[in-house]
Design an enzyme around this catalytic site. Structure first.
Site, PDB file in Angstrom:
ATOM      1  N   ASP A 158       0.797  -1.233   0.000  1.00 50.36           N
ATOM      2  CA  ASP A 158       0.000   0.000   0.000  1.00 50.36           C
ATOM      3  C   ASP A 158       0.829   1.283   0.000  1.00 50.36           C
ATOM      4  OD1 ASP A 158       0.897  -0.634   2.548  1.00 50.36           O
ATOM      5  OD2 ASP A 158      -0.846   0.215   3.556  1.00 50.36           O
ATOM      6  N   GLU A 241      11.391  -3.938  12.118  1.00 54.71           N
ATOM      7  CA  GLU A 241      12.555  -3.429  11.380  1.00 54.71           C
ATOM      8  C   GLU A 241      13.794  -3.418  12.264  1.00 54.71           C
ATOM      9  OE1 GLU A 241       9.751  -1.788  12.002  1.00 54.71           O
ATOM     10  OE2 GLU A 241       8.775  -1.232  10.115  1.00 54.71           O
TER      11      GLU A 241
HETATM   12  N1  UDP Z   1      -0.286  -7.572   5.678  1.00 57.09           N
HETATM   13  C1  UDP Z   1      -0.393  -8.946   5.639  1.00 57.09           C
HETATM   14  N2  UDP Z   1      -1.274  -9.541   6.508  1.00 57.09           N
HETATM   15  C2  UDP Z   1      -2.046  -8.846   7.391  1.00 57.09           C
HETATM   16  C3  UDP Z   1      -1.917  -7.445   7.420  1.00 57.09           C
HETATM   17  C4  UDP Z   1      -1.015  -6.833   6.562  1.00 57.09           C
HETATM   18  O1  UDP Z   1       0.271  -9.582   4.858  1.00 57.09           O
HETATM   19  O2  UDP Z   1      -2.822  -9.454   8.135  1.00 57.09           O
HETATM   20  C5  UDP Z   1       0.654  -6.901   4.758  1.00 57.09           C
HETATM   21  C6  UDP Z   1       0.021  -5.732   3.980  1.00 57.09           C
HETATM   22  O3  UDP Z   1      -0.544  -6.169   2.763  1.00 57.09           O
HETATM   23  C7  UDP Z   1       1.195  -4.795   3.793  1.00 57.09           C
HETATM   24  C8  UDP Z   1       2.057  -5.043   5.035  1.00 57.09           C
HETATM   25  O4  UDP Z   1       1.693  -6.329   5.539  1.00 57.09           O
HETATM   26  O5  UDP Z   1       1.940  -5.117   2.635  1.00 57.09           O
HETATM   27  C9  UDP Z   1       1.847  -4.001   6.134  1.00 57.09           C
HETATM   28  O6  UDP Z   1       0.484  -3.958   6.465  1.00 57.09           O
HETATM   29  P1  UDP Z   1      -0.338  -2.595   6.625  1.00 57.09           P
HETATM   30  O7  UDP Z   1      -0.149  -1.777   5.432  1.00 57.09           O
HETATM   31  O8  UDP Z   1      -1.746  -2.941   7.007  1.00 57.09           O
HETATM   32  O9  UDP Z   1       0.399  -1.987   7.881  1.00 57.09           O
HETATM   33  P2  UDP Z   1       0.847  -0.498   8.181  1.00 57.09           P
HETATM   34  O10 UDP Z   1       1.331   0.106   6.935  1.00 57.09           O
HETATM   35  O11 UDP Z   1      -0.377   0.180   8.680  1.00 57.09           O
HETATM   36  O12 UDP Z   1       1.889  -0.662   9.205  1.00 57.09           O
HETATM   37 MN    MN Z   2       0.798   0.048   5.002  1.00 58.59          MN
END
Ligand code: UDP
Ligand code: MN
Length: 301
Positions: A158, A241
């Protein structure tokens, strides 16, 4: 007389054979040159692409099924399609890989690896569980077993990426770092660079982190991954990270600041607005003989 004519004939024959041979060689050379021509590898304006071959970038993307998945994955796919020498490792957070993602990957024309992994039951109810941990780990496992040279970058589905970022991380020697826009309270997360060296991190969430970076804010040479076979991504929310970079036994001194000494933003932590959930129930029975049924079928796959 006969002798001279014969001699001439032989010489002419030799010249003819040589000419054909030369034409073939020249054509081969032209083909090789075309193949090596940096212009055929989408160079980016102003960049020096003469030094070939370039190391391959291995992008690991964790992804999961949701309303916004195809919008996010299409945008990321079409960004990566601009990048030469890139191998996309997409790991679905699922029991099985899905056909929609497989078809999207095939449409890109990129070299790709399509995997899946789920969170083990014992972690499912853990309160402070990070997102996308086990699928990222699966991507790392695949890399460890299959690839020895190149650069690893984690690209969440995203985020928004400037394609110039990829050209910069390609030459990562150990680990490179760079700012990420739209992060937390400060609206930015960035390494702090003094005299060309990383001396700390400007990030709204320090919390004892040695490397206060976002997942999108660093790239690692595969040599470092192989030199640390035990290194993994920890499960604790917000420490993914930091834990991974510590596991790789990196020090601040090892970090190579990119994006013009960390003065530019080439990646943003965007979040896609969550719309309502499409359902066939939203189609009134008077519209059952229209496109709407097919449309819903396609988006609900
Ligand atoms: N993701 C995943 N499983 C989950 C939630 C998230 O594989 O149950 C993936 C999501 O598609 C993205 C990454 O992990 O590529 C980070 O997730 P998200 O964008 O929801 O987290 P944020 O950016 O809010 O930390
Ligand atoms: Mn994200």
């Amino acid at each position: 007389m006969v002798r001279v004519t014969l001699y001439r004939g032989v010489v002419l024959m030799i010249i003819l054979v040589e000419s054909v041979y030369l034409t073939v060689v020249l054509r081969q050379l032209a083909l090789v040159e075309e193949h090596c021509d940096p212009d055929n590898q989408h160079p980016h304006k102003g960049e020096d692409t003469r030094i070939l071959p370039q190391p391959t970038i291995y992008v690991i993307t964790p992804t999961y099924r949701r309303n916004t998945q195809m919008a996010d994955m299409t945008r990321l796919a079409q960004t990566l399609m601009h990048v030469p020498n890139l191998h996309w490792i997409v790991v679905e957070d699922a029991e099985r890989t899905s056909q929609v993602v497989e078809e999207l990957l095939e449409r890109t024309g990129l070299p790709f690896t399509h995997l899946c992994a789920t969170t083990p039951d014992e972690y499912k109810n853990q309160k402070l569980m990070g997102r996308g941990v086990f699928n990222r780990r699966e991507g790392i496992r695949w890399l460890r077993e299959n690839v020895f040279h190149g650069v690893l970058y984690f690209a969440d589905d995203d985020n928004s990426y400037d394609i110039r970022l990829f050209q910069q991380i390609r030459t990562t020697k150990k680990a490179s770092v760079f700012p990420v826009g739209m992060i937390l309270s400060l609206g930015i997360s960035s390494p702090i660079v003094r005299d060309g060296k990383v001396v700390g991190f400007h990030d709204g969430f320090q919390a004892g982190r040695k490397f206060a970076v976002d997942m999108a804010g660093f790239a690692v040479n595969l040599r470092v991954l192989h030199a640390n076979p035990q290194a993994t991504i920890p499960t604790r929310l917000s420490y993914l990270e930091d834990g991974f970079l510590r596991n790789l036994r990196l020090e601040l001194d090892d970090l190579e600041p990119l994006a013009s000494g960390c003065t530019q933003v080439l990646v943003w932590h965007t979040k896609t607005h969550k719309p309502g959930t499409p359902s066939l129930e939203h189609v009134t029975h008077t519209d059952f003989d229209t496109n709407l049924v097919g449309l819903y079928r396609n988006i609900l796959r």
